[in-house]
Design an enzyme around this catalytic site. Structure first.
Site, PDB file in Angstrom:
ATOM      1  N   LYS A   1      22.726  39.049  65.598  1.00 45.06           N
ATOM      2  CA  LYS A   1      21.406  39.027  64.962  1.00 45.06           C
ATOM      3  C   LYS A   1      20.570  37.933  65.619  1.00 45.06           C
ATOM      4  O   LYS A   1      21.092  36.853  65.938  1.00 45.06           O
ATOM      5  CB  LYS A   1      21.610  38.742  63.475  1.00 45.06           C
ATOM      6  CG  LYS A   1      20.410  38.873  62.569  1.00 45.06           C
ATOM      7  CD  LYS A   1      20.873  38.701  61.122  1.00 45.06           C
ATOM      8  CE  LYS A   1      19.738  38.893  60.132  1.00 45.06           C
ATOM      9  NZ  LYS A   1      20.235  38.822  58.730  1.00 45.06           N
TER      10      LYS A   1
ATOM     11  N   SER B   1      18.915  42.506  55.863  1.00 45.30           N
ATOM     12  CA  SER B   1      18.076  42.148  56.989  1.00 45.30           C
ATOM     13  C   SER B   1      18.780  42.253  58.334  1.00 45.30           C
ATOM     14  O   SER B   1      18.147  42.166  59.384  1.00 45.30           O
ATOM     15  CB  SER B   1      17.554  40.715  56.817  1.00 45.30           C
ATOM     16  OG  SER B   1      18.624  39.775  56.832  1.00 45.30           O
TER      17      SER B   1
ATOM     18  N   SER C   1      22.502  40.983  53.020  1.00 42.81           N
ATOM     19  CA  SER C   1      22.035  41.430  54.329  1.00 42.81           C
ATOM     20  C   SER C   1      23.126  41.842  55.301  1.00 42.81           C
ATOM     21  O   SER C   1      22.820  42.331  56.386  1.00 42.81           O
ATOM     22  CB  SER C   1      21.164  40.343  54.970  1.00 42.81           C
ATOM     23  OG  SER C   1      19.956  40.211  54.256  1.00 42.81           O
TER      24      SER C   1
END
Length: 473
Positions: free
Chosen positions: A84, A160, A184
């Protein structure tokens, strides 16, 4: 099997064994994944950056070392992975999904967990799409574009950490890292049909990652098999060396490896199904997924988790206020550079009275104590990971058992109360509960019992109840 076209379909365990056996080179694995990304990512939009030259250089060093005997056989030898884009990557700006951080200087070194993955033999190949500053559950990022669900490109990948889940589901890489503050890791795992692990709060150090809510942030891995998940988790464990930038939230707990315990099974474990709040906030497809998992694990008891709604409310207040505090200067100077929804939530958080936040922390403590009492009777608890399967990109509302609700915050309605008190969770993918899409189930344990959630996940995978096929793009 030496063709680069076939290797991207394999899991990390298979890849590492093959590199060690000289069946394939690390360079071939990296090229296979880069080719897969080139072929699919215009549609999926999981990656924001590639570090191809770095990856190929590291792969060449591994191959050379294997040839001359200087390269040790490591658990993730030659396995490509991605992170990420809130993890520091040397030479890249740590974007955290934002426009504002594009003006920051590049990172001077990799984040600690990136370093640990590479110390275990893995090869970093890029950074992944996410919601701005990790504040969202859909990865519809206006700066980078929406991340698409590989199983249906019209649907959201969740967030996310949407790029982290989508990249694994699409077969672009076998392992990724993400973060979980309110869900997330578990939400995108559920919607993309892969395995995800949110460890206990404080288990893995967050040094070298961009924070969202320091008192709630967790880091963890995504994979298409439980063994891969365990390999990555074991690689990232360990005390953090003292230093100027160390993570004050890290528990500094001794390493407790789990890979060798995956085959111990669940005999003797007391397993319950969370009802009440977790039943009422789930559609039939999510309830059906839990029922499939419960049957496979022999779980018959329905369990109530006390204070769960109050715990979620506390998490909202802590998230809004603490998240806003990190961005106050930019909210004053560069408000127009935030995504509108993120900006408005941060502005609201900046206005929350301190007395409310203090009360929320007290509620959180009482809730954690109440949950600890439940775990005196049960070793594992089961709950849906999301209230429904993946929803269309651009959808604003969801219908949940007669209620019309805003979609983005409520995709985390079932994960937020669990991360609020830092419990370890493995999200496991179930097919067949929804007519065509996967949906995830949370396998939850008491703090520091990641071994139990992964053992249960391994039982489910071996029984065929949970699986994570590569999407047929």
């Amino acid at each position: 099997m030496t063709s680069t076209k076939a290797w991207w379909q394999q899991d990390a365990t298979r890849m590492a064994h093959a590199v060690a056996a000289r069946e394939v080179t690390a360079t071939q694995l990296v090229r296979a994944c880069l080719d897969r990304i080139a072929a699919t990512d215009r549609r999926v939009n999981a990656f924001t950056d590639l570090v191809s030259a770095r990856a190929l250089e590291r792969a060449a060093r591994i191959d050379s070392g294997l040839a001359d005997g200087s390269q040790a056989v490591l658990p993730l030898l030659g396995v490509p992975f991605a992170v990420k884009n809130l993890f520091d990557i040397a030479g890249l700006r740590t974007l955290a999904g934002s426009k504002i951080e594009r003006d920051s200087p590049p990172a001077t070194q990799d984040g600690l967990l990136v370093q640990r993955m590479e110390a275990a033999g893995a090869i970093l190949i890029g950074a992944l799409n996410m919601d701005e500053y990790a504040y969202g559950f859909t990865t519809e990022n206006s700066h980078e574009g929406a991340c698409h669900n590989p199983h249906n490109l019209d649907l959201t990948a969740g967030g996310s950490s949407g790029g982290s889940a989508a990249a694994v589901a699409a077969g672009q890489v076998p392992l990724t890292l993400g973060s979980d503050t309110n869900g997330s890791i578990r939400v995108p795992s559920s919607l993309c049909g892969i395995f995800g692990l949110k460890p206990t709060f404080g288990r893995l150090p967050r040094t070298g990652s961009f924070p969202f809510v320091t008192s709630l942030d967790h880091l963890g891995p995504f994979a298409r098999s439980v063994r891969d998940l365990a390999l990555a988790y074991d690689a990232m464990q360990g005390d953090e060396e003292k230093g100027l930038h160390r993570d004050a939230g890290c528990a500094q707990r001794a390493t407790e490896f789990v890979v060798d315990e995956l085959d111990l099974g669940i005999q003797g474990l007391r397993i319950g199904v969370l009802g009440g709040y977790f039943h009422d906030n789930a559609l039939s497809e999510a309830r059906s997924a839990v029922a499939k998992v419960a049957k496979a694990l022999g779980a018959r008891d329905t369990v109530e988790l006390p204070l769960v709604e109050a715990g979620r409310a506390a998490a909202f207040l802590i998230t809004n206020s603490e998240g806003a505090a990190l961005h106050l200067d930019n909210l004053r100077a560069r408000a127009s550079d935030f995504e509108p929804l993120s900006r408005d939530r941060f502005l609201a958080g900046a206005l929350i009275p301190a007395a409310w936040v203090a009360r929320a922390q007290r509620v959180r403590t009482r809730y954690a104590r109440a949950a600890a009492q439940v775990f005196e009777k049960y070793d594992l608890l089961l709950a849906p990971a999301t209230p429904c399967a993946a929803t269309p990109i651009g959808a604003e509302r969801m219908h949940l058992n007669g209620r019309d609700l805003p979609l983005r915050p409520n995709m985390g309605v079932l994960t937020q109360p669990i991360s609020c008190i830092g419990l370890p969770v493995c999200a496991v993918p179930v097919w067949g509960a929804h007519p065509v899409l996967p949906i995830g189930v949370q396998v939850i344990a008491a703090p520091w019992r990641e071994d139990l959630v992964l053992r249960a996940a391994a039982v489910l995978e071996a029984a065929g109840v949970c699986r994570a096929p590569v999407a047929k793009l």
